[in-house]
Each structure stands twice: as structure tokens, then as C-alpha cells.
Design a protein around this motif. Sequence first.
Motif, short mmCIF file in Angstrom:
data_model
loop_
_atom_site.label_atom_id
_atom_site.label_comp_id
_atom_site.label_asym_id
_atom_site.label_seq_id
_atom_site.Cartn_x
_atom_site.Cartn_y
_atom_site.Cartn_z
N PHE A 1 0.82 -1.19 0.00
CA PHE A 1 0.00 0.00 0.00
C PHE A 1 0.86 1.26 0.00
CE2 PHE A 1 -2.48 -3.29 2.36
CZ PHE A 1 -3.30 -3.59 1.29
N LYS A 2 2.01 1.13 -0.65
CA LYS A 2 2.89 2.29 -0.84
C LYS A 2 3.23 2.37 -2.32
CE LYS A 2 6.23 3.23 1.89
NZ LYS A 2 7.51 3.14 2.62
N PHE A 3 3.37 3.59 -2.81
CA PHE A 3 3.87 3.81 -4.16
C PHE A 3 4.88 4.95 -4.01
CE2 PHE A 3 2.72 3.15 -8.79
CZ PHE A 3 3.85 3.80 -9.26
N GLY A 4 6.16 4.59 -4.04
CA GLY A 4 7.16 5.61 -3.74
C GLY A 4 6.99 6.04 -2.29
N GLU A 5 6.78 7.35 -2.10
CA GLU A 5 6.54 7.88 -0.76
C GLU A 5 5.06 8.09 -0.49
OE1 GLU A 5 8.71 8.37 1.75
OE2 GLU A 5 10.10 7.31 0.43
N LEU A 6 4.20 7.70 -1.42
CA LEU A 6 2.76 7.83 -1.21
C LEU A 6 2.27 6.68 -0.34
CD1 LEU A 6 1.73 8.75 -4.85
CD2 LEU A 6 1.60 10.27 -2.88
N ILE A 7 1.35 6.98 0.58
CA ILE A 7 0.84 5.99 1.50
C ILE A 7 -0.68 5.92 1.36
CG2 ILE A 7 0.66 5.30 3.93
CD1 ILE A 7 3.49 5.30 2.95
N GLY A 8 -1.24 4.68 1.26
CA GLY A 8 -2.69 4.52 1.20
C GLY A 8 -3.08 3.20 0.59
N ARG A 9 -4.06 2.53 1.22
CA ARG A 9 -4.53 1.27 0.67
C ARG A 9 -6.00 1.35 0.27
NH1 ARG A 9 -4.30 -2.37 6.18
NH2 ARG A 9 -5.72 -1.17 7.44
#
Length: 570
Positions: free
Chosen positions: A267-275
Motif C-alpha cells: 500500500f505504498k507507491f514511492g513515498e505515497l501511503i494509502g490502501r
Amino acid sequence: MNRKIDNGSILVVDDTPENLRLLTRILTNKGYKVRPAPTGTHALTTAAKETPDLVLLDIMMPDASGYEICRQLKAEQKTRDVPVIFLSALNETQDKIEGFAAGGVDYITKPFFEQEVLARVETHLRSHRLQQQLQDEALRFKSLAEAAFEGILIHTDNRVLDLNPAAATLFGRSEPDLVGTSLTQLFPPEIQEQINSGAPLPFEGEIFRPDQSLVPVEIRTGTLSTKDPQTQITAIRDLSLHKKMEQEKNQLLQENLKLKENLGTRFKFGELIGRSVRMQQVYELISKAAASAYPVIITGESGTGKELVAKTIHQAAFSGPEPFVTVNCGAVTESLFEREFFGHRKGAFTDAIRDQPGYLDAAHGGTLFLDEIGDLPLTMQVKLLRVLESGEYTPVGATTVKKATVRVITATNKDMNSLVQQGKFREDLYYRIHVIEIHLPPLRERREDIRLLVEHILARNNASEQIATLPDALREMFSRYDWPGNVRELLNTIQRFLATGSVSLSGGRKVNLVSPKQQQGLNSAVEALEKQMIAEGLEETGWQRGKTAELLGIPRRSLLRKMNKYQISK
């Protein structure tokens, strides 16, 4: 050993009907036999009637905690080896420690995700079955050893006098061929030395085969007769299958660890957080944007992370040190637009004492991120459009045209369609930059990501600060708050709390606590905060416990337990 694992029986224990239905559907669709239980007592009765292969066990239940139910299951002969996976909305380290101490093997955090549930269930079922196979194999070998052993050698003066068929098979030679053979030809020197010493305890080693391969074995040597102490009997057990099963079990454990790591970063994309579903859609669009050269516009409220999305696209699109240049369009003045974007040559104006590159030069070969593009005045929009259409620009004071080799990404917190309709933003420029739109949802529309963001912020803070966590009540408050400043406000609020022990949210409500850096211990700070919040909540609701529990975002039974703990009474 490529053996198909049959589907098994799973006992699902949860006092929330929706959770029972969801888990039953997920597991039944994969062929598992599911037995739902709404209470801990029901679960114990069901497990006593028919032993399940695995238990999914909720922690918070009305009649008994999941930890207590787990301890009772582990105390029973029939169910003590059944793996237990706890179900919890909590993600506290202390809760996990208590769960593992009670006998649990894993955690699944609510809300449930089908892939995670199925992956963890399958992994622990496979691991449990392999463990049972190892136990069964150990019992079988023990019985054989007590009866006739796997292989038996009778020897004296380092030479074989007699053996059984199993020993011949183990060494890969015929019985007559082995009689009279020196132990030197059958065992490595260190094993032969231990055999000659007559050590009564079994030990592991290896034996030779004609092809010079080594076979792992367990060996026990004793004296055949007290009258003839020189004659010895050596029992040999083949450990090949056992070792192979151990390797497969270790491989499964490694796969399980890797699975947990993947689930932790899924649930991370690079430094983005969220599922959340909304963020999964954002991740998909980022991947598409990175794989193409089309212009991208990122929309969303202030504080949602638009620049972070732009950087993520850049990092995914480029593998080297290509530049990423950020420009705040609202801070660019009209008179300096050409100089700042295109650069200038020495002597172009009075203060031009040297050549000065512009934003397009700085971003050459990389990405130019135009933040708050909606704030760009119309006159500057015309000049930007010309560059985007032709791909060319001329520095101030220069006569040579330069090529703009940049990827342009824009962002805004404004309604661009409305600006176009009002004549405040050029329609042709809007269509030029609006090819791939990535809309970042506000935090209030993806509340399920708040806990993940809190953990990420705390983990980043813990790199330099010795502060472990936030109180549960404060986490619940965060989950219920609308966060008008979005992720930026959440980050600022947590940092302010960690620095000052104070939190101010909507409605002017303020929670004070002695700064964690000044207090004697984290536990006392947590208890002080909980006690204060509970007392304030009770006063606010006129001591109506049900409404207070709802206000604080905790179960009513938890509120009563904490009131008793802190001796809070009207």
C-alpha cells in the motif's frame, strides 16, 4: 516435494455479523469448510466437537477476549497444535506481543482484504501440515528404531560383521558386499571416531555411498554384549526425507516472511501511503503516466500531496539523475516570466552581468513541475502555451532558438473547468496540459488510510526521536476528524503533539499533555491523556457512557474498563 495441499476446515470467531459473513464468503469461495462462531464460548464448543485445521479469532468479544480463548484452545490436547490467527482493528506492538504470548501465530488487521486473508490462511495451513508431517515422520522413525531400527551394523575392529537389509539399502550396496568392509569406507573420519568412542547418545552425520554422495543420517552406537565389549552395534536412520521436509518448511517460513514484507509495502507507491480504493486508482494512473510522455495534471485540495505525486511519476519514468524542477506559478511575476522560464544572456539588460539559465534549462532532460498552474495570469499562459506547442523558446537577449526537452507536469487546487468558463484560463492551454488527470482525494474521503499515514509519520519520526506511538483514543480522534488541511495538517498535528503534548482539532477543542520529551515515561503520558480525554468526554455528554464511548470512538466496555482503571466517577 510438490504436493497439492487440500482445502481444510477453518473456525472463524467474530462477534460482528458483517465480519463473519465476509470471512465466510471469502474462505468458502476458495473451497474451505468454514464454521462461524459469534462468541468465544461458541468457538470452544465447536472446536471440541470437531478439531479445525486453523482458527481465525477476533480479539475483542463480549464474553471473553480472544487471548483467553486462544489460551484455552492451547490448553486442550485436541486443539493445542491448531494455528490461531488473531483478527484485530488494533495495530499496537503490545497487543501483538500479548497475542503471540497467548499462542497466536499471526495477525490480520481489520478492515479485511481478501488477498491478505487468503495468503495468510494458506501459508499457515501449509506450514501447519508440514509440521504435522514432520511430527508423524518422527513418531514413525521412533517406533521403527525401538523395534528394529532403520539400518543395523554389527562390527568389531572397525570391520562389519553383519547387517540387516535396511542397512544395505541405506549404503546402496548388497549385504554380502558389505560384510567385512572397513568402517573407513562407509563413514567420514569424524563419524568413525564417534562410533569407536561408543558414545551412548545419538548424533547426526553422513555416510558414503558408492557414487561418493553423502547421505545425512542419525547414528547411535552401543556394545552388543558385555562379554565382548569390542563388538558393537550401530543403528543408522536415514534423515534425507526429514532434512528435505525441514528445508521445505524453512522455505515456507521464508516465503511467509517475504509475504508479510510485501503486504507491508503493498500500500505504498514511492513515498505515497494509502490502501484505499481511491489511492489504488491513483497508483494505477501514476503507472500509466510514467509509462507515457503525455502531459499530466494533478488536481486536489491543498495538502493532499500533489508535488509528491509529481515526484513519484518522475522517479518511475526516469532511471537516472534526471532533474526535477518545481515552479510555484503563483509566485512568478509577469514582468519576470520570460527571464525565469527561458533564462537570459549576458548584457540582455542592465543587471545581466552573466548568462543565466531558466527553469526550462534547469529541467532539461527531466521534469518541469508547474504547481498551482491555475494562478498563472493570462498573459503568461500565452507564452507558456507557445513553448508547449512548438517545443521551442528563446532566452532573453539571445538570437538562437533552444529546444525544450522536458516533461511538463502541472498541478492545481482550483476547479479548472470553472476557470475556463469564466475566461480566467485559456481553453487551448487547458486542453494542452489536460491529457492525463490524476485527482488526489481529500483525507476525509479515504479515512481508512489515516492509520497507515499515522504509522508512517511516527516511523519516520522515530528515526531520530525515541517516541514509539500515539494513544488509541487519539488515533480514534484522528480517524473521525475531517482534516481540512489533509496530509499536511495530519503531519503538522502529529509533530506538534510529539513536540508539545498538545493537540488542537476542529471546534477549538484542545487536548493538553505534558510533552513526551519532558515526561518520565511514555506509559504515564498515555495514561494521563486517556484519563483527561475520558473525563472531558463524560462532562461533554453529561456522563452518558454510551455517548461518551461513541464520542471517543471506543467500545463501551473499553470505556467502563478504563473508568475503573483510572477511578473516574461522577
